[in-house]
Design an enzyme around this catalytic site. Structure first.
Site, PDB file in Angstrom:
ATOM      1  CB  SER A  72      -0.948  -0.062   1.197  1.00  0.00           C
ATOM      2  OG  SER A  72      -2.113   0.622   0.892  1.00  0.00           O
ATOM      3  CG  HIS A 106      -5.818  -2.518   1.278  1.00  0.00           C
ATOM      4  ND1 HIS A 106      -5.115  -2.215   0.140  1.00  0.00           N
ATOM      5  CD2 HIS A 106      -5.253  -1.783   2.269  1.00  0.00           C
ATOM      6  CE1 HIS A 106      -4.177  -1.325   0.433  1.00  0.00           C
ATOM      7  NE2 HIS A 106      -4.237  -1.064   1.720  1.00  0.00           N
TER       8      HIS A 106
HETATM    9  C1  GCU Z   1      -5.365   4.686   2.190  1.00  0.00           C
HETATM   10  C2  GCU Z   1      -4.865   5.473   1.006  1.00  0.00           C
HETATM   11  C3  GCU Z   1      -4.107   4.582   0.016  1.00  0.00           C
HETATM   12  C4  GCU Z   1      -3.048   3.787   0.721  1.00  0.00           C
HETATM   13  C5  GCU Z   1      -3.652   3.024   1.879  1.00  0.00           C
HETATM   14  C6  GCU Z   1      -2.661   2.270   2.741  1.00  0.00           C
HETATM   15  O1  GCU Z   1      -6.383   3.824   1.788  1.00  0.00           O
HETATM   16  O2  GCU Z   1      -5.964   6.086   0.412  1.00  0.00           O
HETATM   17  O3  GCU Z   1      -3.515   5.362  -1.006  1.00  0.00           O
HETATM   18  O4  GCU Z   1      -2.419   2.919  -0.193  1.00  0.00           O
HETATM   19  O5  GCU Z   1      -4.311   3.957   2.746  1.00  0.00           O
HETATM   20  O6  GCU Z   1      -1.503   2.637   2.799  1.00  0.00           O
HETATM   21  O7  GCU Z   1      -3.081   1.312   3.394  1.00  0.00           O
END
Ligand code: GCU
Length: 393
Positions: free
Chosen positions: A229, A371
């Site tokens: 992420s 995620h």
């Molecule tokens: C949020 C953000 C993302 C990122 C994520 C993370 O959702 O919007 O861009 O990748 O956090 O780091 O878990």
């Protein structure tokens, strides 16, 4: 009486959300050509790419998104804080190291946790995680074990595994992000193309690579930089900047990571800039709702890593990170790998969920689920590294 505006706001929000995830709403777009120089000349070959176009693209990413990557410092020191030759019931050596970097009377310290398999006689290939979750995830005592950093499984596969925490370089907070590396480079805070948090995390990965060069237990030419992420955005930027990273793994990195911005699917630049103003440079704010004005798109970030292997992933329930946009980013980087006569084995359209494309210079999977970074993901990272590091068992 307050309920009516509230319901209206909720309905608007739901409609906006549905639109965010509606493939039919993806606008027509043209991607900038990674093989066309700023003067409009077609890149002829690898030499031309390396001498001209690669520098242009790197500069465009620095100026418009991630900020500069300062390279100068006065000195760097590595201090072993702890060494356990028979950790993990004897199968690995644990080494904790403090990496301190000094510049103009200031310093920043990175705490590195490293496990190296005991049953191999050569310096080990290594996975380095840029850890954006809790520090407990990389517990050196192994009282806590997390699938996010499955150290035992990686050791059993013949790899060393290391991690540092992003907060050592830049706290992940808009008010305090400058209390790390940026104390060494205060001029970056003044510049519209100055380094911010994602750049600072990538800078930290490069300093760990400096340490690996001096650490006889690991093979500095077989370092895979891994991030999930926001950490995955930093892993891509680290590998794009620092060609000493042999392989890059970007897990669910989404917007401003591996996914194309011009698709405007899931998270958008305006949203990431307003929620996380401390991640990217000031210039990036100009592209809020103006994706098509960007002189680059994220396929060019992957192209900067050529000819080194890149593996990007998504999860089916993580539409926010745009699985299709990630796949298309890899596909559109293929032509730069082609300059090196490297042909990816990616299919023309995204593979079915849980189908990993590993025997390919550009690899991909879209895992069923949320995620996250899981054992499934790591199994495929290991397989991908086995193939590219030519590791036989
Ligand atoms: C949020 C953000 C993302 C990122 C994520 C993370 O959702 O919007 O861009 O990748 O956090 O780091 O878990």
């Amino acid at each position: 009486m307050k309920t009516i505006p509230f319901i209206l706001a909720l309905l608007c929000c739901m409609a906006a959300q549905a639109q965010q995830y509606d493939e039919s709403k993806v606008p027509a777009y043209t991607l900038p050509d990674p093989l066309l120089t700023l003067k409009g000349r077609k890149v002829a070959d690898v030499l031309d790419w390396n001498h001209v176009r690669r520098h242009e693209i790197l500069r465009l990413f620095e100026d418009n998104i991630y900020g500069q990557m300062p390279q100068d410092f006065d000195s760097i020191r590595f201090v072993t804080l702890r060494e356990e030759p028979r950790a993990m019931d004897g199968k690995a050596r644990l080494k904790e190291t403090r990496i301190t970097v000094y510049r103009m009377g200031k310093s920043v310290a990175i705490h590195l946790v490293l496990f190296v398999p005991n049953n191999i006689s050569r310096p080990a290939p290594v996975f380095l995680l840029i850890n954006n979750r809790g520090k407990n995830i990389t517990d050196p005592d192994r009282k806590e074990k997390s699938p996010f950093w499955p150290a035992e499984m990686v050791i059993d596969s013949g790899y060393a595994i290391a991690a540092f925490h992003v907060s050592d370089l830049a706290p992940d907070n808009k008010d305090t992000y400058m209390n790390g590396v940026l104390q060494l480079y205060p001029e970056q805070l003044e510049a519209d193309n100055g380094m911010k948090a994602i750049g600072a995390w990538a800078w930290g990965a490069a300093r760990v690579r400096d340490y690996f060069k001096e650490e006889r237990l690991v093979n500095p030419w077989k370092v895979a930089v891994v991030g999930h992420s926001r950490g995955g955005k930093a892993a891509l930027w680290a590998a794009a900047q620092d060609q000493r990273f042999a392989l890059c793994i970007s897990n669910c990195s989404g917007n401003s990571g591996a996914a194309l911005a011009r698709r405007q699917f899931g998270e958008r630049i305006s949203r990431i800039n307003s929620t996380f103003p401390h991640w990217f440079n000031n210039n990036y704010k100009k592209y809020n709702d103006q994706e098509n004005e960007l002189p680059v798109d994220q396929h060019m970030l992957i192209a900067l890593i050529a000819p080194r292997p890149v593996y990007a992933t998504n999860a089916t329930k993580d539409l926010w990170a745009d699985p299709t946009g990630t796949f298309l980013s890899l596909k559109n980087a293929e032509k730069v790998y082609g300059l090196y006569n490297l042909k990816s084995a990616l299919p023309a359209t995204p593979p079915a969920p849980d189908t990993a494309i590993e025997a390919s210079i550009l690899g991909y999977h879209n895992r069923t689920g949320e995620h996250d970074m899981t054992i499934f993901d790591w199994q495929h990272f290991i397989r991908f590294a086995d193939i590219h590091f030519k590791i036989d068992r």
